[in-house]
Design an enzyme around this catalytic site. Sequence first.
Site, short mmCIF file in Angstrom:
data_model
loop_
_atom_site.label_atom_id
_atom_site.label_comp_id
_atom_site.label_asym_id
_atom_site.label_seq_id
_atom_site.Cartn_x
_atom_site.Cartn_y
_atom_site.Cartn_z
N TYR A 1 1.97 2.82 15.08
CA TYR A 1 2.60 3.02 13.77
C TYR A 1 4.03 3.53 13.79
CZ TYR A 1 2.26 8.14 13.23
OH TYR A 1 2.43 9.50 13.35
N THR B 1 -8.97 -6.09 3.93
CA THR B 1 -8.86 -5.14 2.82
C THR B 1 -9.76 -5.67 1.71
OG1 THR B 1 -6.53 -4.78 3.40
CG2 THR B 1 -7.25 -3.97 1.25
N ASP C 1 0.85 -1.19 0.00
CA ASP C 1 0.00 0.00 0.00
C ASP C 1 0.89 1.24 0.00
OD1 ASP C 1 -2.29 1.51 0.02
OD2 ASP C 1 -2.66 1.29 2.17
N ASP D 1 -9.36 0.24 2.00
CA ASP D 1 -8.37 -0.06 3.03
C ASP D 1 -9.00 0.26 4.39
OD1 ASP D 1 -6.15 -0.43 4.57
OD2 ASP D 1 -5.05 1.30 3.80
N GLU E 1 -10.43 3.81 3.69
CA GLU E 1 -9.67 4.65 2.76
C GLU E 1 -10.04 4.25 1.34
OE1 GLU E 1 -5.55 4.09 3.95
OE2 GLU E 1 -5.77 5.68 5.45
N ARG F 1 -8.14 3.58 13.31
CA ARG F 1 -7.26 4.73 13.56
C ARG F 1 -6.67 4.75 14.97
NH1 ARG F 1 -5.99 5.83 8.55
NH2 ARG F 1 -7.77 6.46 7.27
N TYR G 1 1.17 5.66 -0.49
CA TYR G 1 0.69 6.83 0.27
C TYR G 1 0.91 8.02 -0.65
CZ TYR G 1 0.48 9.57 4.71
OH TYR G 1 0.16 10.41 5.75
N ARG H 1 0.52 15.71 13.24
CA ARG H 1 1.82 16.28 13.61
C ARG H 1 1.79 17.80 13.68
NH1 ARG H 1 3.37 12.47 10.14
NH2 ARG H 1 3.49 14.00 8.48
N GLN I 1 -3.95 2.27 15.04
CA GLN I 1 -2.87 2.80 14.19
C GLN I 1 -2.04 3.86 14.91
OE1 GLN I 1 -4.38 4.43 10.50
NE2 GLN I 1 -2.36 4.98 9.72
N GLU J 1 -10.37 12.17 7.54
CA GLU J 1 -10.16 13.49 6.93
C GLU J 1 -11.47 14.28 6.85
OE1 GLU J 1 -7.18 13.27 3.39
OE2 GLU J 1 -7.93 11.27 3.75
N GLU K 1 -9.23 3.83 -2.36
CA GLU K 1 -8.00 3.67 -3.14
C GLU K 1 -8.29 2.94 -4.45
OE1 GLU K 1 -4.59 2.35 -0.99
OE2 GLU K 1 -5.38 2.94 0.97
N LYS L 1 -4.41 -2.23 10.08
CA LYS L 1 -4.76 -2.31 8.66
C LYS L 1 -4.99 -3.74 8.18
CE LYS L 1 -3.77 2.07 7.31
NZ LYS L 1 -4.60 2.91 6.46
N THR M 1 -4.79 6.35 0.02
CA THR M 1 -6.03 7.11 0.03
C THR M 1 -5.99 8.24 -0.98
OG1 THR M 1 -6.05 6.76 2.40
CG2 THR M 1 -7.62 8.38 1.54
N HIS N 1 -3.86 13.89 0.72
CA HIS N 1 -4.08 12.97 1.85
C HIS N 1 -2.90 13.03 2.83
CE1 HIS N 1 -5.13 9.47 4.20
NE2 HIS N 1 -3.99 8.89 3.89
CA CA Z 1 -4.09 3.02 2.70
#
Ligand code: CA
Length: 435
Positions: free
Chosen positions: A257, A270, A139, A246, A212, A250, A141, A155, A253, A377, A214, A266, A363, A146
């Site tokens: 992560y 899927t 996968d 996906d 997500e 959260r 990114y 962050r 995650q 989001e 995709e 994750k 995503t 996104h």
């Molecule tokens: Ca993904």
Amino acid sequence: MNPILPENNPSLHSFIEVAADSHFPIQNLPFGVFKPKTGGAPHVSTAIGDYVVDLAVLEAKGLFDGTLLKGKKVFNQPDLNAFMALGRLAWREARATLSQLLRHDVATLRDDIECRQRAFFARKDVEMLLPITVGGYTDFYSSKEHAMNMGMMFRGKESPLLPNWLHIPVGYDGRASSIVVSGSPFHRPLGQIKPADSESPIFAESQQVDVEVEVAFVVGSANKLGEPIPIDKAVDHVFGVTLLADWSARDIQKWEYVPLGPFLSKNFCTSISPWIITLDALEPFRTSSPEQAPKPLPYLRSTRNWAYDINLELSLQTEKMSSSYRVALTNYRGIYWDFCQQLAHHTINGCKMNIGDIFASGTISGPTPDTFGSLVEITWAGTKPIKLPNGEERKFLQDGDQVIIDGWCQNTNYRIGFGELSGKVLPSLKSEFLL
Ligand code: CA
């Protein structure tokens, strides 16, 4: 310039009636695997209008009589892998043969009532199966919007993109074993979560199950271990494109992560759509990607445009709703790192890709909230709940919620699409570890 394939001629039409908004005109001819609801072995199929066509029947009758497919037995199979192993020219030949056989002015199949009765199934009478045996799943990114959104939420606004993002198509290795076909429900995952007000993690049901939106690319032609796929050869290794959901927990995650990326948040499930559209069918919808600055390193420089104009619609339906409600409409054409760059990067160290591997876009989000491709989001980490038409609100998915992802390309002449990709959240399985 690619020559315009005769199969993509907008004036072609089939003896099968195809509605203007159907995903499956004669210019699509995607590949999938089905079995009749009344029973029978799984076979490779294509779609036209409201019908699924059993390619094993056509193959047994000797109708695939081109130089590469004549005498082959690749459609009386439970997956597309044997067919994909024949290579890109065979994929093109199969689609060209089907295009010819399904034309309104070609009598071979049109007037063979006995064959049509055995080969054509109304879509409601079949079950679509996972079309490929998936060996590996990666996968990426690759949507800048996104990555910026996630960076801003988790962050801060100062430097939403990490320093590597504009130089590397960032990705991680997912679990092929958890890939399921559209319509398969999954259980809310359990796992370690660290509440904001707690020093220590707890073991609990995820409260933040998300999805997500995709698209995924199916590898149809392998490379050898140690031999990178050059960027201008990448297209020859890709059989086609499918939709991918996906599912993402959260809260799990967020805790797990760092430093190696997503893991259990994750890999519980899927989902992919049952139909794989060939790159040949997508060719009329190929378009330019966004400008890349800084310029990528030479091994990542595409000499052609490899984005596609694919509309992607995300809808929700709770148990209290009688129909689904669209929460976002986005488009793959805004992708920053295209699939050729992804495949070139994936193999630049000699990594081997196998037939049936899939790699996903990441995503797909656009610039505004109604074009964001995930709930985290759209709701901005749960701070702006989605208001559904029946008065319910959603920050993340609740038990019984169904997600529908629809994907299609539209021009002035026709629409091609993937069919629908759906998945439903079931309550978590009871666990002896849940204290
Ligand atoms: Ca993904």
